[in-house]
Motif scaffolding. Structure first.
Motif, short mmCIF file in Angstrom:
data_model
loop_
_atom_site.label_atom_id
_atom_site.label_comp_id
_atom_site.label_asym_id
_atom_site.label_seq_id
_atom_site.Cartn_x
_atom_site.Cartn_y
_atom_site.Cartn_z
N GLU A 1 4.31 3.57 2.81
CA GLU A 1 5.05 4.75 2.36
C GLU A 1 4.40 5.39 1.14
N GLY A 2 4.00 4.57 0.17
CA GLY A 2 3.39 5.12 -1.04
C GLY A 2 2.10 5.87 -0.74
N SER A 3 1.28 5.33 0.15
CA SER A 3 0.02 5.99 0.51
C SER A 3 0.29 7.31 1.23
N LEU A 4 1.34 7.34 2.03
CA LEU A 4 1.68 8.56 2.75
C LEU A 4 2.18 9.64 1.80
N ARG A 5 2.98 9.24 0.83
CA ARG A 5 3.51 10.22 -0.13
C ARG A 5 2.41 10.74 -1.06
N ASN A 6 1.44 9.91 -1.36
CA ASN A 6 0.35 10.29 -2.27
C ASN A 6 -0.96 10.40 -1.52
N TYR A 7 -0.90 11.12 -0.39
CA TYR A 7 -2.05 11.17 0.52
C TYR A 7 -3.28 11.84 -0.11
N ASN A 8 -3.09 12.64 -1.17
CA ASN A 8 -4.24 13.32 -1.79
C ASN A 8 -4.98 12.43 -2.78
N GLU A 9 -4.39 11.32 -3.18
CA GLU A 9 -4.99 10.48 -4.19
C GLU A 9 -6.03 9.51 -3.61
N LYS A 10 -5.65 8.84 -2.54
CA LYS A 10 -6.57 7.87 -1.93
C LYS A 10 -6.30 7.81 -0.44
N SER A 11 -7.31 8.13 0.34
CA SER A 11 -7.14 8.15 1.80
C SER A 11 -7.35 6.76 2.38
N VAL A 12 -6.35 6.30 3.13
CA VAL A 12 -6.45 4.98 3.77
C VAL A 12 -6.09 5.13 5.26
N PRO A 13 -6.87 5.89 6.01
CA PRO A 13 -6.52 6.18 7.40
C PRO A 13 -6.44 4.95 8.29
#
Length: 273
Positions: A233-245
């Motif tokens: 969830e955190g990565s999705l909300r902060n998708y511009n900070e660090k991409s983890v596809p």
């Protein structure tokens, strides 16, 4: 046999036949809902897998995933046959035609990617538009099936399936951004910002978890979904900070599989009630 007894026997047979027909129709509609749900998810996933294939520079793992998604979509669509409603049957034919066009575009772009290592943006945009058309027609067919038999699946099952579709939409959106093609290529007709999709998922998952009639097994399964969701969830909300596809792709697939288990538990509890 006395006339009165014979009339009673005929009436009993007629009622039994009608009950059997209703039961068969109910099962058939429920199966159609399931095939359409699986088709919808596979079609969405094929686009997400393509974006992963693109961003990972032709990684063959994603080529295999694309093929698996294409095959599943074809199989599920092929099982949607013999629809009794004229409107639903027309939509099914339209869906078949649109899927074939989308599938051909997807196959062509995979070939281009394999040969030259990249794809031009316009053909990708056209394919995303085609994917959106397929999903919109699938949704129209779903609604037509609901009008035929709205009781074929429970409200909880419907909510669980909508949550799966939303999770897949988020995965497609995130993969599109990671492939540097943008949200407008995600295939999501609403084109909502990804943070809105994430908030929507969290709210829907919480509402499903708070259903009073949930069994212990259902709540345990939903808790498992929530644990996986919190991980990304955190990565999705902060998708511009660090991409983890890769992480989002892996966990979204796992969440969707777990939601399928929840759906099956709801179906089981409904059949026992």
């Amino acid at each position: 046999m006395p006339a009165q007894l014979r009339a009673f026997s005929l009436r009993t047979l007629l009622l039994g036949a009608l009950a059997l027909h209703a039961s068969t129709l109910f099962a058939s509609t429920a199966d159609d809902f399931q095939h359409l749900q699986d088709f919808h998810l596979a079609t969405q996933k094929s686009l997400a897998d393509f974006y992963m294939y693109n961003s990972m520079e032709g990684d063959q793992r994603y080529a295999k995933m694309i093929e698996a998604s294409r095959q599943q979509a074809r199989d599920e669509l092929g099982k949607l046959t013999g629809l009794q409603d004229v409107g639903a049957a027309r939509l099914q034919t339209q869906l078949q035609e649109q899927w074939q066009l989308y599938d051909a575009e997807l196959k062509s772009l995979m070939s281009v990617m394999q040969k030259q290592g990249y794809t031009d943006l316009q053909p990708v945009a056209d394919m995303a538009t085609r994917n959106r058309q397929v999903l919109e027609t699938a949704q129209a067919l779903y609604e037509a099936l609901q009008r035929m038999d709205g009781s074929a699946i429970s409200a909880q099952m419907a909510a669980t399936r909508e949550l799966s579709v939303l999770m897949q939409s988020i995965a497609v959106n995130y993969a599109a951004r990671s492939a540097s093609v943008g949200a407008s290529f995600s295939g999501d007709s609403s084109e909502r910002p990804i943070e809105d999709l994430v908030s929507d998922f969290s709210a829907r998952l919480s509402a499903l978890r708070n259903q009073q009639a949930n069994s212990a097994a259902i709540n345990t399964a939903l808790d498992g979904v929530a644990t996986k969701w919190r991980y990304i969830e955190g990565s999705l909300r902060n998708y511009n900070e660090k991409s983890v596809p890769f992480l989002v792709s892996k966990y979204s697939d796992s969440i969707i599989r777990s939601l399928a288990d929840v759906d099956a538990l709801y179906a089981q509890s409904g059949s026992q009630s």
